[in-house]
Design an enzyme around this catalytic site. Sequence first.
Site, PDB file in Angstrom:
ATOM      1  NE  ARG A   1     -32.260 -88.363  41.823  1.00  0.00           N
ATOM      2  CZ  ARG A   1     -31.963 -89.383  42.624  1.00  0.00           C
ATOM      3  NH1 ARG A   1     -30.695 -89.694  42.865  1.00  0.00           N
ATOM      4  NH2 ARG A   1     -32.919 -90.097  43.182  1.00  0.00           N
TER       5      ARG A   1
ATOM      6  CG  HIS B   1     -26.769 -93.686  40.622  1.00  0.00           C
ATOM      7  ND1 HIS B   1     -27.703 -92.859  40.035  1.00  0.00           N
ATOM      8  CD2 HIS B   1     -27.055 -93.661  41.953  1.00  0.00           C
ATOM      9  CE1 HIS B   1     -28.515 -92.369  40.955  1.00  0.00           C
ATOM     10  NE2 HIS B   1     -28.143 -92.843  42.125  1.00  0.00           N
TER      11      HIS B   1
END
Lengths: 311, 311
Positions: free
Chosen positions: B226, B274
Site C-alpha cells: 500500500r 497498481h
Amino acid sequence: MDKQKINAMIAAKTWSAQPWKQGLEKMPSFGTVDVWPKAQDLETIDALFVWKPLDRGVIERMPQLKWISSLGAGVDHLMNDPQIPRHIPITRIVDPWLARDMSNYVIMGILMHQRSMDEHKINQQKMDWNRLPYHPLKIGVLGLGALGGHLAQQLVDLGFEVLGYSRTRKHIEGVKSFDENEMDAFLSEPDVLVNLLPITSQTTDVLDLNFFAKVRTGTYLINVARGNHVVEEDLVNALDQGQLCGALLDVFREEPLPKEHPFWNHPKIKITPHVASVTSPESAINLLENNAKRLIKGQSLLHQVDIELGY
Amino acid sequence: MDKQKINAMIAAKTWSAQPWKQGLEKMPSFGTVDVWPKAQDLETIDALFVWKPLDRGVIERMPQLKWISSLGAGVDHLMNDPQIPRHIPITRIVDPWLARDMSNYVIMGILMHQRSMDEHKINQQKMDWNRLPYHPLKIGVLGLGALGGHLAQQLVDLGFEVLGYSRTRKHIEGVKSFDENEMDAFLSEPDVLVNLLPITSQTTDVLDLNFFAKVRTGTYLINVARGNHVVEEDLVNALDQGQLCGALLDVFREEPLPKEHPFWNHPKIKITPHVASVTSPESAINLLENNAKRLIKGQSLLHQVDIELGY
C-alpha cells in the site's frame, strides 16, 4: 590412469582465463594448469578446456591429450572444428546455476512482455496512469534438454500453461509435450515461443520463413540458444508483417552484434548482449574437478557429448 | 440460515460492477444481485461486496445484512470506515491467482534489477554491446501472509537467498525468518526489499527515514502493498542519498498518482499503475459462491478478517 594429477591447458578467447586457472590450481585433482598460448610442455597436457575459437595447431602438439571440455554449455564450437579428434571424449558444463540463470532470464522476458513493461515505461515518461491489463499466456519451449526442461518446470510452477517440443517426447509434469513429427501442432498454440534447441546441422536456420508462417499471429519470440538457429531476414519479415509481435534476442549469428545491424534499432526487437546465462567459474570448476577425478580413476566422464547427435 | 439463496449488493467505485453481477447471478447460491446505487429492496440484502470507498448511509438501510466482503485482498477501506458494524463478519478475497500474479510481478521486478534491463535498453539505443554482469541477490520479504509467503517460496525455488519478516515468526522452507523484535537484523542483510505488509495503524508510515537508515547501502525497494506504508519524502531522500539504489512502486498514497507528483520523473523510480495483481472476477466469484454456501449452511466464513489486528 597411471597418474594422480591432471595437467590442463585453458584456451579461452573471449574472456580472461585467470580466474579459471587460479580456481583449478586449488583443486586436488589438477597438477599444472596453463593458459594458451603457452607453448612449452605441451606433450604433458592431459586435458584441454576451450572457449571459442581454438587456434589451429594446438591439439596436434598434445600427444597425451585424453579429455576436451567446453567451458560453457555450448559445444558447437568443438563439433564444427575439424582439428578436434573424434576419439577423445568431449564434455560440456552442465551447471545447475546455468539452468537457473537461463530460466530466470527467460521468465523475466516473458513477464516483461505479459505486463507490458515497455509501454508502462513510456506511460511513466508521459505521467500517464494507464492500467494496462494482463492475460494468462501459453508458453512453448523449443528444446527440453537440461536448460529447456528446467525452464518448462519452472514456468509450470509459476502458473503458466506450458508446451514443450523435443526430438523425442519428454515427460515433464504439467507440460504438454510434442516430438519431432508434431512441430506444426506445437507451433499453432503458444503465445510466447522460447528457443532452447541445441545447435546441430538439423537445427541451423530452423527459425525461418516457413517456421514463422506456422506460429499464431502475434507470437512473442525469445531466443536464448544460438544466433544460427535464426534466419535473420526472415525474423525481421515476420516482425514487420505482424506474424510475430516482438522478440527478445540474447544471441546472434555474429557476436558482438555489428554496429550496422538492423536488429539494433528495430522497434519490436529487444537486445541483450549474450548475458542470459553466464557460466560462473566457481560452479564450473567443481564440475571439472569431478570429471578430473573420474578420468584418474578410469571412470566414464560426466556430461559427455554425443558426437553423432552433435550435442 | 432459513433461506436457500443470498441476495447481494455490489458497491464498486473504481471499476465496472457488471462482470461481477453477471458472474454472481449464474452461481447457485445467489438470488438477486444488485449494483449500488440501486436503492430499492435494501431490506432484503444479505451480503454486501465492496470496493472502495463505500457511500455513506448504505449499511444502515440493510437490516438483514449478514456478511460484508471486500472485492480484493485489501480490507483497509473497510477497517477504516466507521459505518461498518463490528458484529458482521468481514471477509476478503484470497485468490490463488492473486498470489501468483503478485509473485510474478515481484519476480519480474527483481530480475529486471538484477539483470540491469534499464541499462541494457539504453545500451541498445547506443548500439553498445556491453555485457553487464549479474550477481546473486539476497531478497528480504516484509510480510509473510498469503501473498508474501507465496512469494518467498517462489523466490527460493528460483534460486534466490530469501529472508522474511513477519509479526510472529513464520516457518517457510529455505526462508530465514525474523519476527517483530528483529526488524533491525532483518533489514541489514537484503539487497532487495519487497514490501508486502498488511496495512494497519501499526504499519502505516513504517517505511520512513528511520527504516531506510537501517537497510544496506544500495538496497533496491519494491512496494506492492500500500502507498500508506511509505513516507514519500523520506523515500525520495533515501534514493537521493544513495541509501536506496532504486525503487519499483506499484502503489501510492494517492491513486491515480497526481500529475505533479515528483515520483513520475525521478530517475531512480520505476512506476506501474497498481497492476501488480488484479483480482479476476472469475476466481473471486468462485470464492464468494463458496462463502455464500457456507453462510446458508450456517458455517463460518472463509478468509474472515480479524477486526482487532486489522487484517
